[in-house]
Design an enzyme around this catalytic site. Structure first.
Site, PDB file in Angstrom:
ATOM      1  CE1 TYR A 153      -2.714  18.437 -18.725  1.00 29.06           C
ATOM      2  CE2 TYR A 153      -4.424  19.634 -18.450  1.00 29.06           C
ATOM      3  CZ  TYR A 153      -3.709  18.546 -19.302  1.00 29.06           C
ATOM      4  OH  TYR A 153      -4.522  17.992 -20.587  1.00 29.06           O
ATOM      5  N   GLY A 207       0.190  27.025 -30.705  1.00 27.60           N
ATOM      6  CA  GLY A 207       0.693  29.383 -31.007  1.00 27.60           C
ATOM      7  C   GLY A 207       1.255  29.434 -32.331  1.00 27.60           C
ATOM      8  CG  LEU A 214      -2.813  28.201 -36.453  1.00 26.96           C
ATOM      9  CD1 LEU A 214      -4.075  27.311 -36.041  1.00 26.96           C
ATOM     10  CD2 LEU A 214      -3.240  28.090 -38.085  1.00 26.96           C
ATOM     11  N   GLY A 243       1.682  32.882 -35.933  1.00 28.98           N
ATOM     12  CA  GLY A 243       2.669  33.664 -36.326  1.00 28.98           C
ATOM     13  C   GLY A 243       4.451  33.701 -35.590  1.00 28.98           C
ATOM     14  CE  LYS A 244       4.419  31.781 -29.234  1.00 25.82           C
ATOM     15  NZ  LYS A 244       3.448  31.436 -28.020  1.00 25.82           N
TER      16      LYS A 244
END
Length: 347
Positions: free
Chosen positions: A53, A241, A243, A245-246
């Site tokens: 990462y 992301g 879920l 709704g964006k």
């Protein structure tokens, strides 16, 4: 925030875990440190990172930066004893880490020390293998998965080599517990069986993708988890992301993960948007923030789960944390199950 034991260890972790894969890239260090403080204030004691990462994108020159950001927070605050730190060694890869080489016992003896240095700590609480070197069906590879080329004896020998090295690290006091990631039920039982037979450290956890939109864990792995006392560390509980709704109706907000990674690692399909909408409709019907509903649902599962979520900014983290006490009603759970049966495996 409730806590649960990590496998059969004496380590207790919060039922939510702060993911840090954007630290050092999308999330600058000052905001990352603010997020860790906010998580602790909300009762979250668990941080997850990895040597490779940050992501979006993963680059050889940024490997280890997320661990360094956490290490700087530890050095600055002196609050090491308040957090459980999990990190991972990378498997075979396109060249980001060790020019693509994965891990074996010798590599692990080196990578543990490298992570300890970056994290500025004497011990790693949970050390995980990021994915099995023999391959994995995770990351949408389930559609074409073919294990026929695997060599069982080579796999067993590799597992013993790795477990022996991990045992040495535990004896040296450098790590406390071990876990896998992106692993199958067969793989987990073999790791556990070999460890128990040889008196070596036992897998305490498995970090696999798990959300309302990705429920492969619900069958064989769930049975393994219950019978072997393995804790699921559920990554992508918000489906990157989707879920929230964006992304509905073709929206792609600036700076969002989709704007950087167009198909969200294979999660963007024609079927995912109707599936997401079904869950968004359930949340709207009951006056729930869809983020809070998706996170609260993780607590309802019949096996131990600590859900790993990330936030690019502290403002996003604040929104997520606002739902930490949400409990779903039986009616909501029934409607979630109905949506799942109508939209199974949307990616």
């Amino acid at each position: 925030m409730q806590t649960l034991p990590l496998g059969r260890t004496d380590i207790n972790v919060s039922e939510w875990c702060l993911g840090t894969m954007t630290y050092g890239n999308q999330t600058p260090e000052d905001d990352a440190h603010r997020q860790i403080d906010m998580a602790l204030d909300a009762g979250i004691n668990f941080l997850d990172t990895a040597e490779m990462y940050p992501v979006n994108p993963i680059r050889a020159e940024t490997v280890g930066l997320s661990e360094q950001v956490i290490g700087n927070w530890i050095a600055k605050t002196g609050r090491r004893d308040e957090i459980v730190v999990a990190t991972k060694v990378s498997g075979n890869n396109p060249g980001w880490v060790r020019e693509g080489r994965g891990y074996d016992g010798a590599v692990i003896r080196e990578t543990v020390d490298a992570s300890l240095k970056r994290l500025q700590t004497d011990v790693i609480d949970l050390y995980q293998m990021h994915w099995p070197v023999r391959g994995t069906y995770m990351f949408r590879q389930n559609w074409t998965y073919d294990p026929s080329g695997q060599n069982r004896q080579q796999t067993m020998d590799h597992m013993m080599d790795v477990l022996t090295a991990l045992g040495d690290m535990v004896k040296a006091g450098k790590i406390r517990a071990i876990g896998m990631s992106n692993e199958s039920s067969w793989g987990m039982t073999k790791w556990i069986d070999q460890a128990e037979a040889a008196g070596l450290p036992r897998m305490a956890s498995v970090q696999n993708e798990y959300s309302l939109l990705c429920r492969m864990y619900d069958t064989d792995l769930a049975e393994m988890a219950v019978n072997e006392d393995v804790t699921l560390l559920a990554f992508s509980p918000l489906a990157c992301g989707v879920l929230t709704g964006k992304y509905q109706n073709g929206q792609v907000p600036d700076g969002s993960r989709m704007s950087l990674n167009g198909d969200l690692g294979g999660r963007v399909t024609d079927r995912v948007w109707p599936a997401a909408q079904a869950y968004l409709d359930v949340a709207a019907k009951h006056g729930l923030d869809p983020v809070h509903m998706a996170m609260a649902w993780q607590r309802t599962r019949p096996f131990p789960v600590s859900a790993i979520f990330g936030a690019t900014t502290s403002d996003q983290l604040s929104q997520i944390l606002a739902g930490r006490d949400v409990v779903l009603s039986d009616e909501v759970i029934v409607q979630i199950n109905t949506a799942y049966k109508a939209h199974p495996m949307p990616y």
